[in-house]
Design an enzyme around this catalytic site. Sequence first.
Site, mmCIF file in Angstrom:
data_model
loop_
_atom_site.group_PDB
_atom_site.id
_atom_site.type_symbol
_atom_site.label_atom_id
_atom_site.label_comp_id
_atom_site.label_asym_id
_atom_site.label_seq_id
_atom_site.Cartn_x
_atom_site.Cartn_y
_atom_site.Cartn_z
ATOM 1 C CG LEU A 179 -1.852 -1.103 1.348
ATOM 2 C CD1 LEU A 179 -2.747 -1.131 2.697
ATOM 3 C CD2 LEU A 179 -2.593 -1.513 0.237
ATOM 4 C CE1 TYR B 242 1.936 -0.926 8.322
ATOM 5 C CE2 TYR B 242 2.220 1.431 8.073
ATOM 6 C CZ TYR B 242 2.156 0.608 8.852
ATOM 7 O OH TYR B 242 2.607 0.599 10.285
ATOM 8 C CB CYS B 243 4.689 3.222 1.989
ATOM 9 S SG CYS B 243 6.226 4.313 2.071
ATOM 10 C CB ALA B 244 7.163 3.065 7.377
#
Lengths: 132, 115
Positions: free
Chosen positions: A56, A94-96
């Site tokens: 994501l 998911y992208c931090a």
Amino acid sequence: MPRLRGFLMPRGLAMNSTKFALFVTSESFMATPLIDCMRFIKAALQLGHQIDMVFLYQDSVYAALAEPDLPSDEPDLAGQLALLCQANQIALLYCATAAEKRGVQQIRPGYTLAGLAEFGMRLASVDKLVQF
Amino acid sequence: MKKMLVIMQQSPFISAKAREAQDLLMALAAVEHEVSVLYRGAAICQLLPKSNEFKDFKDFTKAQKLFDLYDVADVYYCAHSHQQFQHLALQRECHPLDLIQQQALIADYDEVFVC
């Protein structure tokens, strides 16, 4: 005759299994991207393909938000996606950075923090990328 | 290592998507993929020299200077989109492509991202 052999193979087993990575960037509160993503996962698995990960990025990271205050008549698609991935051992990442910038800090179970570099490295081992 | 193309379509002035697309591009290049970029539509603004537009927020497009360091293979832009910006001078060297050439370009890559 590959086509005939494919026809005779049991349902769920593809002759040439493809390993997919799914890259989601669309806004996740809009139903279509997550529904399409889940439909793709189910269809691919049914045909014997593999899904390595769902990643994501951009506005889709809102899906990772814990306890969203959804109206009672709206399905929890992000929760359904987590369950689907969990049941099929698919990494749901998911992208931090994208999440932090959007204030997504409380993360629901099933979603795993990752970086763009990890996403890039995992791509080396997949056959096809599909973007939603 | 794969051949990847990132198609930029977002204006740098409207949302974080343009910045995030550039971050994606550089991250993919940093992990040794062969990455190229194509700027189309409003993303042409990312290639224009900035004057006062960015005075109130960070000009992330300065990081385009790092493309060579990150071994970004090629930088392309849509000639038709550039025409809509009156052919203003671009802030870095890149290759113009017409629509037919863009179609051929996309077919040449293993993975294509549209951001």
